[in-house]
Motif scaffolding. Structure first.
Motif, PDB file in Angstrom:
ATOM      1  N   VAL A 396       3.440   7.616  -8.353  1.00 33.81           N
ATOM      2  CA  VAL A 396       2.946   6.870  -7.201  1.00 33.81           C
ATOM      3  C   VAL A 396       3.706   5.560  -7.018  1.00 33.81           C
ATOM      4  CG1 VAL A 396       1.110   5.603  -8.397  1.00 33.81           C
ATOM      5  CG2 VAL A 396       0.845   6.176  -5.993  1.00 33.81           C
ATOM      6  N   THR A 397       4.156   4.933  -8.112  1.00 32.02           N
ATOM      7  CA  THR A 397       4.911   3.685  -7.971  1.00 32.02           C
ATOM      8  C   THR A 397       6.278   3.956  -7.340  1.00 32.02           C
ATOM      9  OG1 THR A 397       3.795   2.794  -9.920  1.00 32.02           O
ATOM     10  CG2 THR A 397       5.753   1.632  -9.174  1.00 32.02           C
ATOM     11  N   TYR A 400       5.462   4.325  -3.667  1.00 34.02           N
ATOM     12  CA  TYR A 400       5.126   3.007  -3.112  1.00 34.02           C
ATOM     13  C   TYR A 400       6.383   2.159  -2.943  1.00 34.02           C
ATOM     14  CZ  TYR A 400       3.143  -1.684  -2.799  1.00 34.02           C
ATOM     15  OH  TYR A 400       2.843  -2.964  -2.383  1.00 34.02           O
ATOM     16  N   ARG A 404       7.175   0.826   0.703  1.00 30.70           N
ATOM     17  CA  ARG A 404       6.960  -0.620   0.888  1.00 30.70           C
ATOM     18  C   ARG A 404       8.295  -1.306   1.101  1.00 30.70           C
ATOM     19  NH1 ARG A 404       5.448  -5.211   2.211  1.00 30.70           N
ATOM     20  NH2 ARG A 404       4.121  -6.573   0.929  1.00 30.70           N
ATOM     21  N   HIS A 474       3.514  -3.298  -7.650  1.00 28.52           N
ATOM     22  CA  HIS A 474       2.530  -3.222  -6.574  1.00 28.52           C
ATOM     23  C   HIS A 474       2.048  -4.603  -6.134  1.00 28.52           C
ATOM     24  CE1 HIS A 474       2.299   1.068  -7.511  1.00 28.52           C
ATOM     25  NE2 HIS A 474       1.572   1.228  -6.427  1.00 28.52           N
ATOM     26  N   LYS A 477      -1.387  -5.286  -4.113  1.00 29.43           N
ATOM     27  CA  LYS A 477      -1.996  -3.951  -4.003  1.00 29.43           C
ATOM     28  C   LYS A 477      -2.636  -3.538  -5.318  1.00 29.43           C
ATOM     29  CE  LYS A 477      -2.520   0.331  -2.321  1.00 29.43           C
ATOM     30  NZ  LYS A 477      -3.357   0.698  -1.179  1.00 29.43           N
ATOM     31  N   ILE A 733      -0.585   8.531  -1.046  1.00 28.26           N
ATOM     32  CA  ILE A 733       0.690   7.806  -0.954  1.00 28.26           C
ATOM     33  C   ILE A 733       1.842   8.689  -1.410  1.00 28.26           C
ATOM     34  CG2 ILE A 733       1.973   5.851  -1.939  1.00 28.26           C
ATOM     35  CD1 ILE A 733      -0.700   4.316  -1.918  1.00 28.26           C
ATOM     36  N   ASN A 734       1.620   9.430  -2.470  1.00 28.01           N
ATOM     37  CA  ASN A 734       2.671  10.334  -2.934  1.00 28.01           C
ATOM     38  C   ASN A 734       3.012  11.376  -1.867  1.00 28.01           C
ATOM     39  OD1 ASN A 734       4.370  11.485  -5.138  1.00 28.01           O
ATOM     40  ND2 ASN A 734       2.984  13.225  -4.895  1.00 28.01           N
ATOM     41  N   THR A 792       2.456   3.666   6.165  1.00 26.76           N
ATOM     42  CA  THR A 792       2.771   2.402   5.502  1.00 26.76           C
ATOM     43  C   THR A 792       1.534   1.527   5.394  1.00 26.76           C
ATOM     44  OG1 THR A 792       5.040   2.495   6.360  1.00 26.76           O
ATOM     45  CG2 THR A 792       4.250   0.367   5.557  1.00 26.76           C
ATOM     46  N   THR A 795      -0.519   2.746   2.691  1.00 25.19           N
ATOM     47  CA  THR A 795       0.134   2.483   1.408  1.00 25.19           C
ATOM     48  C   THR A 795      -0.083   1.046   0.945  1.00 25.19           C
ATOM     49  OG1 THR A 795       1.831   4.159   1.823  1.00 25.19           O
ATOM     50  CG2 THR A 795       2.369   2.433   0.225  1.00 25.19           C
ATOM     51  N   ILE A 796      -0.005   0.099   1.851  1.00 32.84           N
ATOM     52  CA  ILE A 796      -0.033  -1.307   1.442  1.00 32.84           C
ATOM     53  C   ILE A 796      -1.402  -1.962   1.601  1.00 32.84           C
ATOM     54  CG2 ILE A 796       2.399  -1.549   2.029  1.00 32.84           C
ATOM     55  CD1 ILE A 796       1.558  -3.073   4.546  1.00 32.84           C
TER      56      ILE A 796
END
Length: 822
Positions: A396-397, A400, A404, A474, A477, A733-734, A792, A795-796
């Motif tokens: 996920v990071t 992101y 992002r 993140h 977040k 998000i993924n 987006t 996501t954020i």
């Protein structure tokens, strides 16, 4: 020059023989042949005779048992017996409880890689895979971690019911007792998947399948106990906990003050012999909701009701929750990760002897039972939980960091963020390989005492580092808690895994090398046992065999360590392909160096070594990273040597090798006997330290794997819950990654045109309208950009609350009472 040739030949043949571990007669014959050749080729006769005399002086006494046994071995045995530190019963049981797997090869200085590579590829059964794809997936869809951790401070009733109904508590219980009968690997995969969405759920499911009543009953329970309790544990009629940890002794069962006195008492209306227990336990997972309590205590029989022994020793028992005198139900609150955990107290609680696990026959054998089962527990629940969390953080990071953007660029493209992304990827890759390797060892029927401590320590440490790096990337977040936050609770929970099942500081400094140096060493334990044999002749013969085997082993490792250091491990037989062979050679080098350091430390420090915790911890780091790299190489081979995984493998190997050299360096620079440290440095690092941390170029490749769809990323994500849904923001998000990447060229085209235009629209929708009118983008591309904006934002975005929502129920009750009083 002719004078030196015989001595050069003598040393060269000796080095070759030591490197290849040839037997003494072979070395003597080869040396004699070499010296004859020197003489025939015109070498100095006197020098040749001197070299031959030295050879005979070494070989003849050692090759003649009539001389060696009485004049060499017997005095050494006497000396050894005097310096041998006495093994307590506790230490003896701990050493004998575990089995030795491939970690023994790593201690040999010359690993036989076939032992590792010939192990069967870990695979799930059809039932295990179906359970992962069915009930486990369904359970993950039910989980709302925010509700669990903030609203209920507990699993919701439907989740509890689903877990019990589908026998999540009975994964390790055999089918004949109504359980699922899963292997350790199946257990690992389920815990890993649950941990990727909720550490509270993974802990709740993991504990009953780890150290606890079910595990202990399977190994030691009477048939009557198994028949009654195991079906009830399997289907959730009984919720178990195990009371080991207390305020005065922590998890050290050998020092617990909790006690039981053998006496008579009432049980189910009859007068029976039993035990009257007094105990004070804390940090007991599932205690507040448990219906069946496993308890460790020291048992005494002052009146000799069951034998002559007054202090019977550590004993384990089963207590129903409703047993008179048991105080249970209150909860601890572990770092906003509100899995059920709390204290248990009891004073003069009576139970019959039939409630001892294994019955009266196992009274006093609790330490052995705990040691064997603790190694299994450490191998599964905590490593699996850390692996699931690290894999989720990596996937996920990466998504992101790609979605992002700052300054018009994905934040993952900034070099500082790339460094953190590479660490997350490498830690997730290593932790998942290590967790799977330890589970596979248990599935093969091993009791992996040393690998379990390695796995518990390093998986939880790598999980914590991955969580920290993910939080850093993140930013806001990650720190704003709420339903949209998928990192905060995992970050809060990471110190819990570090602390339980033996705090990591103690695990590293005392257990990994402390157990490994004796249990895994090919000669030390054999020498210790030989020195205590009752028959004098057998004792001398066995000690002789093991002593000289050990001496040859030590000489060989000194030579191998120096040679590998001299050539930087570029030569030598090794398995693998053209890409990985260099890694196996590095492990050969560090294996020899570890064996050399271990022998030297044990010889010169003796019993004092157990108090040199910094040295022990550093050598434990070496052993650990040797095992971790071996686990990664095994998985790489099992997966068919995927080329796309090579950056992940390379980053992780270089990281481990760098840490190995740092650990060696610190151990040598701080070796208690300084001249010995200098000599060992010349053997281990003849050219100084050479290993470097992973390069920026390699880090860029590794980080890039997380930020775009690819096979390596999919393999890393295998086994975690990434199904997008309202309850799984990480999965959402993924799922955006592919669409976000496809929209990037359109976004760049639009932003470039917008920058070079003179339109006055300020909001995004109006700018898109202008873009379509001006022909910068098509109507389809407009919809693509609108979708990208929505993805987006999701996501954020973070959560916000009315102040009243964040106040505890206790605060609200206090305010209500204050208003009522007024």
């Amino acid at each position: 020059m002719s004078i030196a040739i015989p001595f050069i030949a003598f040393l060269l043949v000796g080095a070759i023989a030591a490197y290849h571990r040839l037997r003494l007669p072979v070395w003597a014959a080869l040396t004699a042949t070499a010296l004859v050749a020197c003489w025939l080729l015109g070498a100095n006769g006197t020098a040749t005779l001197v070299a031959a005399f030295v050879t005979a002086l070494i070989a003849l006494p050692l090759l003649l048992p009539q001389f060696r046994l009485p004049f060499i071995t017997k005095p050494l045995l006497g000396f050894y017996t005097k310096i041998l530190p006495p093994l307590s019963e506790t230490e003896r049981v701990a050493l004998e409880a575990g089995t030795v797997g491939f970690e023994g090869e790593l201690f040999s200085g010359k690993p036989d890689w076939n032992v590792l590579l010939n192990q069967a590829k870990p695979t799930l059964s059809a039932d295990e895979q179906a359970f992962l794809d069915g009930p486990t997936e369904e359970l993950c869809r039910m989980i709302n971690d925010w509700e669990i951790t903030h609203v209920h401070a507990d699993l919701t009733p439907p989740v509890w019911e689903f877990i019990k109904k589908n026998k999540f508590f009975g994964m390790i219980v055999p089918k004949e007792y109504g359980g699922l009968g899963f292997s350790a690997l199946g257990n690992h995969k389920v815990i890993q998947k649950l941990a990727s969405i909720s550490s509270v759920v993974s802990s709740t499911v993991g504990v009953p399948n780890s150290l606890g009543p079910a595990e202990l009953l399977l190994h030691y329970g009477t048939q009557e106990q198994k028949d009654y309790y195991l079906p009830r544990l399997a289907d959730g009629r009984e919720v178990p906990c195990f009371g080991l940890t207390g305020p005065w002794a922590g998890s050290d069962a050998t020092s617990i003050p909790d006690y039981g006195i053998v006496t008579t008492g009432e049980w189910n209306g009859a007068r029976v012999v039993g035990v009257k227990l007094t105990f004070d336990k804390r940090y007991i997972t599932l205690a507040p909701v448990a219906t069946l309590i496993g308890l460790a205590f020291r048992m005494y029989d002052p009146d000799g009701l069951i034998g002559d022994q007054k202090d019977i020793g550590i004993t384990l028992a089963l207590l129903p929750r409703d047993t008179a005198g048991v105080e249970i139900g209150r909860r601890h609150f572990p770092l906003n990760s509100p899995f059920q955990n709390g204290p248990i107290h009891g004073r003069e609680v009576f139970i019959p002897l039939s409630q001892l696990i294994g019955g009266e026959a196992y009274a006093g054998k609790g330490w052995q039972m705990l040691v064997e089962c603790l190694s299994i527990g450490r191998s599964i629940t905590l490593p699996s939980t850390a692996s699931g969390g690290a894999k989720m953080a990596a996937v996920v990071t990466g998504a992101y960091a790609r979605i992002r953007k700052q300054f018009g660029l994905s934040v993952g493209r900034f070099e500082g963020v790339e460094e953190a992304l590479a660490r997350i990827a490498g830690n997730a890759y290593a932790a998942s390989a290590l967790a799977e390797a330890s589970a596979a060892a248990v599935a093969r029927g091993e009791l992996p005492a040393v690998p379990s401590t390695i796995s518990k320590y390093h998986c939880t440490e790598m999980g914590r580092e991955a969580a920290q790096d993910a939080m850093d990337i993140h930013g806001g977040k990650g720190i704003i808690l709420g339903p949209k936050n998928y990192l905060g609770r995992g970050w809060q929970a990471s110190p819990i895994a570090i602390t339980v099942e033996g705090a990591n500081i103690m695990t590293r400094s005392l257990m990994i090398f402390g157990q490994g140096a004796i249990l895994c060493h090919p000669w030390v334990l054999k020498e210790m046992k030989a020195a205590t044999l009752p028959d004098p002749d057998e004792r001398l013969r066995e000690f002789d065999k093991n002593l000289f085997g050990h001496i040859g082993f030590a000489i060989s490792n000194a030579v191998r360590s120096w040679w590998y250091g001299l050539v930087n491990a570029r030569f030598g037989a090794a398995p693998g392909d053209a890409y990985t062979r260099r890694y196996y050679r590095k492990l050969n080098r560090y294996s020899a160096a570890l064996a050399l350091m271990a022998d030297t430390s044990m010889l010169l420090l003796g019993g004092k070594l157990k108090f040199k915790e910094s040295l022990s911890g550093r050598l434990g780091d070496v052993l650990s990273h040797l095992y971790i790299v071996s686990a990664m190489l095994k998985r790489y081979e099992d997966q068919g040597r995927p080329v796309s995984d090579q950056p992940l493998l390379a980053w992780s190997v270089h990281n481990s090798v760098h840490k190995i050299e740092i650990a060696f360096s610190a151990a040598l620079r701080n070796f208690p006997i300084r001249p010995v440290g200098w000599l060992l440095w010349m053997l281990v690092f003849p050219w100084g330290r050479r290993a470097q941390a992973p390069s920026d170029r390699l880090g860029h490749k590794t980080a890039s794997l997380l930020m775009s769809p690819n096979e390596a990323r999919d393999r890393l994500a295998a086994g975690i819950f990434m199904t997008p849904g309202e309850n799984n923001p990480a999965g959402r998000i993924n799922s955006y990654l592919q669409k976000a990447i496809l929209a990037e060229p359109v976004e760049r085209k639009f932003l470039k045109a917008l920058k070079n235009s003179d339109i006055e629209a300020h909001d995004f929708a109006s700018q898109l309208d202008e873009g379509v009118r001006e022909g910068w983008i098509t109507a389809d591309e407009r919809r693509q950009l609108e979708e990208l904006r929505e993805m987006t934002i999701d996501t954020i975005s973070v959560d916000d609350f009315d102040s009243e929502e964040l106040r505890s129920a206790g605060y609200r009750d206090l305010q209500h009472d204050s208003r009522a009083a007024a």
